[in-house]
Design an enzyme around this catalytic site. Structure first.
Site, PDB file in Angstrom:
ATOM      1  NE  ARG A  61      -2.838   0.524   3.436  1.00 56.64           N
ATOM      2  CZ  ARG A  61      -2.232   1.126   4.463  1.00 56.64           C
ATOM      3  NH1 ARG A  61      -1.786   2.352   4.346  1.00 56.64           N
ATOM      4  NH2 ARG A  61      -2.064   0.488   5.608  1.00 56.64           N
ATOM      5  CE1 TYR A 114     -16.900   9.997 -16.003  1.00 61.82           C
ATOM      6  CE2 TYR A 114     -15.668  10.047 -13.957  1.00 61.82           C
ATOM      7  CZ  TYR A 114     -16.549   9.422 -14.813  1.00 61.82           C
ATOM      8  OH  TYR A 114     -17.091   8.217 -14.457  1.00 61.82           O
TER       9      TYR A 114
END
Ligand code: LCS
Length: 394
Positions: A61, A114
């Site tokens: 991560r 978007y």
């Protein structure tokens, strides 16, 4: 390509080589380090890595060699200092909002971005006290008028999705500098092959790699590129604490896709130029928005800041929405689907699909009319694409 390009190598070369060189095994492609965690040589080694006294891998991560290859590749293509891979394009924009905005901060965003990029600010980040102004950033006066004493970020998309309106990156950079705000450019529609916002003063570049960079409509992913190392350092901890990181297998696939970015982007662009011209002269078509057409009101500005018009076309039929729906249901080769930048040609209806979350008033103000149809032109043989548009229009 790009005269103003500060990169050492050209885009086609970087896309193939940047970020990875054969390791000790000789593997020509980056190995997929599908491991969540990495062994320390001893307890002291682990402690040194955690303290940042020694470079090395700890936990996926917060960093992984396969992901790093992709981050370095896209950073090199954009001409930036560092890349940060995210699980999606939306994870990339939300990472930036999370890291760089707080209670009482104001962000100016292109009104026709978007849909979800604007919606997440309007419907969610506002719950945490982030203020938003969605403006037509293609008009710099409107950007200046929207500036407030608490404006911390300008987030622009150029050309915008789906109106293809163009925003002056250098002009926005000047405004951002004056007020000490950060300029983020969503470069998804162009890719670094056609437009490199750092050359025009952007601080951060963002990609939905789901689109042109991966290019095969088989992966969702995002990438942030920072012009300078300190910008990266500022966002690094919030990014891995948010957990918005990419997966190694995802990174491997995108790295595989980016190698052919230049080939795909240039071929799709040639196809789009021909289709846009064909649409413009067709009697059933009312208007075509494509930065490569003489009729595009900001063609010169786009030419100044980009190396080509790209392969997204928006158009409206004389019969409006009804005719547009009929057209989308009549194409045979093109696929009726959202997303863009894939090797295959996609057609979709922004008002009822990608931008359905906006209110009709917001869409109207942003120029997203009900009759607008968006085409993401792919790499098929252009004659077959033209035949398909022609039969669908007839
Ligand atoms: N930025 C732009 C310009 C986009 O077009 C998209 C997705 C995103 C960011 C978000 O990226 P994602 O999380 O999906 O990787 N655009 C889409 C579109 O036009 N149709 O479907 C998705």
């Amino acid at each position: 390509m790009g005269k103003k390009n500060k990169r050492k190598l050209e885009a086609g070369t970087l896309a193939i080589h940047a970020g990875y060189h054969p390791d000790a095994s000789g593997a020509v492609n980056p190995p997929i380090y599908q491991s969540s965690t990495f062994a320390f040589r001893d307890a002291e080694h682990g402690a040194r890595l955690f303290k940042g006294e020694e470079a090395g891998w700890i936990y996926t991560r917060i960093g992984n060699p396969t992901i790093r290859a992709l981050e370095d590749n896209i950073a090199a293509l954009e001409g930036g200092a560092r890349g940060m891979a995210c699980s999606s394009g939306m994870a990339a924009s939300n990472t930036l909002f999370f890291a760089l905005l707080g209670k009482g901060d104001h962000v100016i965003v292109t009104d026709a971005v978007y849909g979800p990029t604007r919606l997440v600010l309007e419907s969610h980040w506002n719950r945490f006290g982030v203020e938003l102004s969605a403006v037509d950033t293609s008009d710099l006066d409107k950007v200046r008028a929207a500036v407030k004493s608490n404006t911390r970020m300008l987030f622009i998309e150029t050309p915008a999705n789906p109106t293809l309106k163009v925003t002056d990156i250098a002009g926005c950079s000047e405004i951002a500098r004056k007020i000490g705000a950060v300029l983020v450019v969503d470069n998804t529609f162009m890719s670094p092959v056609l437009q490199r916002p750092f050359e025009h003063g952007a601080d951060i570049v963002l990609h939905s790699v789901t689109k042109f960079i991966n290019g095969h409509s088989d992966v969702v992913g995002g990438l942030i590129v920072f012009r300078e190392e300190p910008g990266y350092e500022l966002v690094y901890k919030p990014w891995y604490m948010l957990g918005a990181t990419m997966d190694p297998h995802q990174a491997y696939l995108v790295y595989r896709g980016v190698k052919s970015l230049q080939l795909r982007a240039l071929l799709a662009q040639e196809n789009a130029r021909m289709i846009a011209k064909f649409l413009e002269q067709h009697s059933a078509v009312a208007s075509v928005a494509y930065p490569g057409l003489k009729s595009h009101p900001q063609r010169k500005l786009h030419k100044r800041q980009a190396d080509g018009p790209g392969s997204l076309i928006s158009f409206e039929l004389k019969g409006g929405l009804k005719a547009g729906v009929k057209l989308m249901n009549s194409v045979k080769l093109m696929t009726l689907a959202v997303s863009l930048g894939g090797i295959e040609t996609l057609i979709q209806h922004p008002a009822s699909m990608t931008h359905a979350g906006m209110t009709p008033e917001q869409r109207q103000a942003a120029g997203i009319t009900d009759g607008l149809v968006r085409l993401s032109v792919g790499c098929e043989d252009v004659d077959d694409l033209l035949d398909d548009v022609e039969q669908a229009l007839s």
